[in-house]
Design an enzyme around this catalytic site. Structure first.
Site, short mmCIF file in Angstrom:
data_model
loop_
_atom_site.label_atom_id
_atom_site.label_comp_id
_atom_site.label_asym_id
_atom_site.label_seq_id
_atom_site.Cartn_x
_atom_site.Cartn_y
_atom_site.Cartn_z
N GLU A 90 0.83 -1.20 0.00
CA GLU A 90 0.00 0.00 0.00
C GLU A 90 0.87 1.26 0.00
O GLU A 90 1.94 1.29 0.62
CB GLU A 90 -0.94 0.00 1.21
CG GLU A 90 -2.00 -1.09 1.07
CD GLU A 90 -2.90 -1.22 2.28
OE1 GLU A 90 -4.05 -1.63 2.11
OE2 GLU A 90 -2.46 -0.92 3.39
N CYS A 108 3.39 8.60 0.77
CA CYS A 108 3.91 7.75 1.84
C CYS A 108 4.17 6.37 1.24
O CYS A 108 3.24 5.68 0.85
CB CYS A 108 2.85 7.69 2.95
SG CYS A 108 3.31 6.60 4.30
N CYS A 115 6.48 -6.48 7.83
CA CYS A 115 7.52 -5.87 8.64
C CYS A 115 7.90 -6.83 9.76
O CYS A 115 7.05 -7.54 10.29
CB CYS A 115 7.02 -4.55 9.25
SG CYS A 115 8.30 -3.63 10.14
N CYS A 119 6.07 -3.91 16.24
CA CYS A 119 5.50 -2.85 17.11
C CYS A 119 4.04 -3.19 17.43
O CYS A 119 3.27 -3.53 16.54
CB CYS A 119 5.60 -1.48 16.44
SG CYS A 119 7.29 -0.98 16.10
N CYS A 122 0.94 -1.42 15.57
CA CYS A 122 1.02 -1.23 14.11
C CYS A 122 0.43 -2.43 13.36
O CYS A 122 0.80 -3.57 13.61
CB CYS A 122 2.48 -1.03 13.72
SG CYS A 122 2.70 -0.82 11.95
N GLY A 166 6.75 -1.43 6.46
CA GLY A 166 8.13 -1.88 6.55
C GLY A 166 9.05 -0.92 7.27
O GLY A 166 8.68 0.21 7.59
N GLU A 167 10.25 -1.42 7.55
CA GLU A 167 11.27 -0.62 8.23
C GLU A 167 12.34 -0.25 7.18
O GLU A 167 13.12 -1.12 6.76
CB GLU A 167 11.86 -1.43 9.39
CG GLU A 167 13.14 -0.88 9.98
CD GLU A 167 13.09 0.59 10.38
OE1 GLU A 167 12.09 1.04 10.98
OE2 GLU A 167 14.06 1.31 10.06
N SER A 196 11.73 7.36 7.93
CA SER A 196 11.30 7.11 9.31
C SER A 196 11.78 5.74 9.76
O SER A 196 11.62 4.75 9.06
CB SER A 196 9.77 7.17 9.37
OG SER A 196 9.31 6.90 10.67
N SER A 219 10.78 6.94 15.32
CA SER A 219 9.57 6.58 16.06
C SER A 219 9.97 6.27 17.49
O SER A 219 10.60 5.24 17.75
CB SER A 219 8.92 5.36 15.42
OG SER A 219 8.66 5.64 14.06
N LEU A 220 9.62 7.15 18.40
CA LEU A 220 10.06 6.96 19.79
C LEU A 220 8.90 6.38 20.61
O LEU A 220 9.02 5.34 21.21
CB LEU A 220 10.54 8.31 20.35
CG LEU A 220 11.52 8.18 21.50
CD1 LEU A 220 12.86 7.66 21.00
CD2 LEU A 220 11.72 9.53 22.19
N HIS A 221 7.82 7.13 20.66
CA HIS A 221 6.56 6.69 21.28
C HIS A 221 6.63 6.52 22.80
O HIS A 221 5.60 6.33 23.44
CB HIS A 221 6.01 5.42 20.64
CG HIS A 221 5.86 5.54 19.15
ND1 HIS A 221 5.43 6.68 18.52
CD2 HIS A 221 6.12 4.66 18.15
CE1 HIS A 221 5.42 6.49 17.21
NE2 HIS A 221 5.84 5.29 16.96
N ASN A 295 -3.60 5.93 15.91
CA ASN A 295 -4.74 5.43 15.13
C ASN A 295 -5.15 4.05 15.63
O ASN A 295 -4.29 3.22 15.90
CB ASN A 295 -4.37 5.35 13.65
CG ASN A 295 -4.21 6.73 13.05
OD1 ASN A 295 -5.11 7.55 13.12
ND2 ASN A 295 -3.04 7.00 12.50
N CYS A 338 -1.34 6.38 9.56
CA CYS A 338 -0.14 5.76 10.15
C CYS A 338 -0.50 4.49 10.88
O CYS A 338 -1.40 4.48 11.72
CB CYS A 338 0.52 6.67 11.18
SG CYS A 338 0.90 8.28 10.57
N1 SAH Z 1 9.21 1.39 10.35
C1 SAH Z 1 9.27 2.81 10.30
C2 SAH Z 1 8.31 3.45 9.31
C3 SAH Z 1 6.92 2.92 9.18
S1 SAH Z 1 5.73 3.38 10.36
C4 SAH Z 1 9.10 3.40 11.66
O1 SAH Z 1 8.88 2.65 12.60
O2 SAH Z 1 9.25 4.61 11.82
C5 SAH Z 1 5.43 5.10 10.18
C6 SAH Z 1 5.03 5.76 11.48
O3 SAH Z 1 3.70 5.38 11.89
C7 SAH Z 1 5.95 5.37 12.63
O4 SAH Z 1 6.22 6.49 13.41
C8 SAH Z 1 5.07 4.39 13.39
O5 SAH Z 1 5.51 4.21 14.70
C9 SAH Z 1 3.73 5.06 13.27
N2 SAH Z 1 2.61 4.21 13.64
C10 SAH Z 1 2.51 2.89 13.57
N3 SAH Z 1 1.31 2.49 14.02
C11 SAH Z 1 0.63 3.59 14.37
C12 SAH Z 1 -0.66 3.83 14.89
N4 SAH Z 1 -1.49 2.82 15.15
N5 SAH Z 1 -1.01 5.10 15.12
C13 SAH Z 1 -0.19 6.12 14.85
N6 SAH Z 1 1.04 5.96 14.36
C14 SAH Z 1 1.45 4.71 14.13
#
Ligand code: SAH
Length: 348
Positions: A90, A108, A115, A119, A122, A166-167, A196, A219-221, A295, A338
């Site tokens: 996608e 995007c 992947c 996470c 995701c 993917g990463e 990212s 992506s820290l979170h 999301n 995302c």
């Molecule tokens: N693998 C890479 C890029 C893909 S994800 C990464 O981890 O950065 C792109 C972004 O969407 C990342 O910041 C990821 O953490 C975020 N993401 C994944 N799931 C999400 C969700 N449910 N809600 C909001 N952001 C999310």
């Protein structure tokens, strides 16, 4: 068979000369494949007949198949479902048309089918990794979006974010090569490209060595290692202190500010304490923080943070003079926001 869409200009020139053709044929071929986006050998009118015969016998232009385009109500987000050699991918196009001008078409793009990072929040992670995409498959996502825009209103993709499935840094070579092609054939300046990552330390160091002007987003979170390990298994391999050191090295080498992505989930990582921990981790280091309303993803009980929590979180960061923005979420209604990308295709 050699896939032309995976070749940079010097590869095409080398292909020409190694097979007894003048070097400039490689450049002409590159212009057709990557600049003009013409994928039919017969239409490459300035190539010699014998070079075309050589290409037909030895190369392919491996296009994906466009299965569906789903558009959100306002057509400000479009999701392309593509198939590459059996892999469903996608790609999401976000169109910004501010009244004040400054139009942008941000694409995007995905770098892997599935992947491996796992996470918890995701959707792409759910079925694991199928395979890496090739450079050509990464580039072809831009070709499809450009074709759509060209037909629609004569525009083209202006910005690319490597934030799809993917990463990207786990598929480093193909990704880096695709960035070069976007930059020199598709008119997308390095400053309009964002990569990212979930935080692969050795690959961040490698990217720093390229000293490029692209934007690195991480992506820290969570600023708390224990919580981060729960949300993102990669944190077990590369804990926060190591990651932060790599980001500081990156900023020192490239002189570019790194973006910290932080998706907020209700009562998981969106409290005032979480914000203070983040402020402490980032203070005085020149990061830009992008807050993303988390999301919802099927099969998890993670919920998006309330507007109030998001605003309070941002206020704490601002209090600590940390540059903060809140990302407006797009594409939710086409499951293209995302973390929602999990290619599925039904024939119904
Ligand atoms: N693998 C890479 C890029 C893909 S994800 C990464 O981890 O950065 C792109 C972004 O969407 C990342 O910041 C990821 O953490 C975020 N993401 C994944 N799931 C999400 C969700 N449910 N809600 C909001 N952001 C999310």
């Amino acid at each position: 068979m050699i896939d032309l869409l995976s070749l940079a200009q010097q590869d095409m020139e080398a292909l020409a000369t190694a097979n007894g053709f003048p070097k400039f044929r490689g450049k002409q071929l590159y212009e057709w494949c990557h600049k003009k986006e013409i994928f039919d050998y017969g239409a490459m009118t300035n190539l010699s007949r014998d070079f075309i015969a050589f290409l037909k016998a030895n190369t392919v232009i491996n296009r994906g198949e466009l299965l569906t385009v789903t558009s959100s109500g306002k057509e400000d987000a479009l999701k392309f479902l593509l198939r590459f050699d059996g892999a469903l991918i996608e790609t999401v196009l976000m169109r910004y048309h501010p009244k004040s001008g400054g139009e942008r078409n941000t694409l995007c793009i995905s770098t892997q089918a599935g992947c491996a990072m796992g996470c918890k929040f995701c959707a792409t992670a759910k079925n694991g990794l199928s395979r890496n995409l090739t450079t050509g498959e990464i580039i072809d996502q831009v070709n499809f979006a450009n074709a759509y825009l060209r037909q629609n209103n004569g525009e083209s993709v202006s910005n690319v974010v490597y934030m799809g499935m993917g990463e990207p840094l786990a598929n480093y070579d193909a990704v880096w090569k695709s960035i070069g092609i976007l930059n020199d054939a598709k008119n997308i300046g390095m400053r309009r490209i964002t990569v990212s990552t979930c935080g692969l330390v050795p690959a961040i160091d490698r990217l720093a060595e390229e000293r490029s002007q692209l934007t690195l987003a991480v992506s820290l979170h969570s600023a708390n290692d224990a919580l981060r390990r729960q949300l993102m298994p990669i944190a077990k391999k590369y804990p926060l202190p190591q990651l932060m050191e790599a980001l500081n090295r990156y900023m020192a080498m490239t002189k570019r500010r790194v973006t910290i992505e932080y998706a907020l989930f209700d009562r998981v990582n969106d409290g005032e304490k979480d914000a203070r921990e983040l402020a402490l981790l980032l203070k005085r280091q020149g990061f830009h923080v992008n807050l993303i309303p988390g999301n919802p993803v099927a099969e998890t009980d993670l919920k998006t943070s309330s507007k109030q929590h998001i605003a309070a979180f941002a206020a704490v960061l601002k209090e600590h003079n940390i540059e903060t923005s809140i990302r407006e979420s797009r594409g939710q209604d086409v499951e293209g926001a995302c973390g929602q990308l999990r290619a599925k295709y039904t024939n119904s």
